[in-house]
Design an enzyme around this catalytic site. Sequence first.
Site, PDB file in Angstrom:
ATOM      1  N   GLU A 202       0.867  -1.177   0.000  1.00 19.44           N
ATOM      2  CA  GLU A 202       0.000   0.000   0.000  1.00 19.44           C
ATOM      3  C   GLU A 202       0.899   1.221   0.000  1.00 19.44           C
ATOM      4  OE1 GLU A 202      -2.636  -0.025   3.389  1.00 19.44           O
ATOM      5  OE2 GLU A 202      -3.971  -1.495   2.475  1.00 19.44           O
ATOM      6  N   HIS A 237       2.157   0.093  15.366  1.00 17.94           N
ATOM      7  CA  HIS A 237       0.874  -0.219  14.727  1.00 17.94           C
ATOM      8  C   HIS A 237      -0.111  -0.876  15.679  1.00 17.94           C
ATOM      9  CE1 HIS A 237       3.110   0.731  11.129  1.00 17.94           C
ATOM     10  NE2 HIS A 237       3.884  -0.327  11.267  1.00 17.94           N
ATOM     11  N   ARG A 295     -15.327  -9.110  14.437  1.00 20.45           N
ATOM     12  CA  ARG A 295     -15.421  -9.547  15.841  1.00 20.45           C
ATOM     13  C   ARG A 295     -15.650  -8.313  16.699  1.00 20.45           C
ATOM     14  NH1 ARG A 295     -10.500  -7.331  17.437  1.00 20.45           N
ATOM     15  NH2 ARG A 295      -8.965  -7.279  15.770  1.00 20.45           N
TER      16      ARG A 295
END
Length: 454
Positions: A202, A237, A295
């Site tokens: 990306e 992250h 979830r």
Amino acid sequence: MDLPIKRMYIANRGEIALRIINACRILGIETVVGVSDADRSTMAARVADRAICIGPAPSPKSYLNKEAHITAALGTGCDSLHPGYGFLSEKADFSRMCSEAGLIFIGPSGDVVEAMGDKIKARVIAEKYGVPTVPGSNDVGSVDEIVAFARAHGFPLLLKAAAGGGGRGMRIVRSEDQIKAAFEGAVAEAKAAFGDGTVFLERYIERARHIEIQVMGDKHGNVLHFGERDCSTQRRHQKLIEEAPSPVISEEQRTRMASAAVTLARAVSYVGAGTVEFIYDSETGEFYFLEMNTRIQVEHPVTEMVTGIDLVVEQIACAAGKPLALKQDQIMLHGHAIECRINAESASRDFMPSPGRITTWLPPSGPGVRLDSHCYEGYVVPPHYDSMIGKLIVHADNRQAAIDKMLGCFKTFRVEGIETTIPIHQAILAHSDFTSSKVTTRWVEEKFLQSSAH
Ligand code: ADP
Ligand code: ADP
Ligand code: MG
């Protein structure tokens, strides 16, 4: 609520196991928690109606052992299974195995988990439905392919694991000479963590914020959103602090982001609680789809605090086939909520885990203060699992009042015997970059930790 669920098996540990037990209590559902040898005396094991040992301490032999969970659930007469977050919560085959065993899986079907669990497949679905994705590639299998992509699109790039999660399997690439090491590192890490070395590219967004939308779908075609959470304060992250609403987006951006998330959830006939994550470019105000987490998330409480809705109760009701009783215009956001993830880690030693016995545990309390934790005085934090020992969540009229309330709570919150990340949270919350919402996802590592003595 009259539900076809009478006894639920919980395939998780720690604070989320307790959180699920609480929701079941409200719904009149009995609970059975599967525990490893190391967790036999944990709070979840004590407060559940029953605890059953599923294997030795290391997670591959217990919490990640699909057959052990299903055997335990069936053997204890459960009719349903809640996977929590992490562990098996996003494994498509586990969702399928539960259904085949006759257990109601509290989460989407295997097909939906599969479609959204692979970041490359999810990008393709997002693009098909007009949801913007970060400019990038499909899977890349060699250094040469990455070089070709970089020459066509430029740097910086981010190599990501298709099966990724928890911030692992990612490498930033800023120049051609970094490609080989980054590629080999990302593939190796992805293989080790997820058993799948597929990676893709990306464009790397330098001044990014992480903003995500909570959605919920029922089995009758209804999909609702519950606004956004801003999780931009991260280290490696991984989220450290989350808040709702986001302090940086406009009402118009919020509407567009939420509608993109609902579109995507509808596109896959989403059932249950889910989160559509976006990366927000602070420089341009553009946002791009990152991934969908199929979830309940660690940071769901901030949404509960601003909406007043119990997301785990709703999630269970949806899995049980109940239509969502709420309408979109009944979901209103009030005030501001912040969550700090508290980890048993030593900030002075590069955030090394700090397991051991908690000798003092004096939690804060008060209006708009919520502590989701399984810890207590005398509890031994085992070395085998994630280092998160709890989440402190506060709610107040506005953002600054929430920051002040959290700082006040930390003044009285005493944890001794182990090291925790509380001092880091105190320093971040008091920092002018945080109070003025200038942080990006790299701020903790690039600025905060560089400039402070931690
Ligand atoms: P995971 O499955 O590990 O959660 P995500 O795709 O959600 O992976 O990304 C995790 C974090 O990595 C994001 O919150 C953000 O901080 C960073 N990140 C991911 N993609 C990009 C990108 N293209 N540009 C900049 N940062 C990114
Ligand atoms: P979220 O996407 O919900 O913000 P993460 O991206 O941090 O959360 O993903 C959940 C992570 O939590 C997993 O990668 C795993 O490392 C960790 N985890 C799994 N189970 C537990 C647990 N019971 N307690 C704390 N952390 C857990
Ligand atoms: Mg993510």
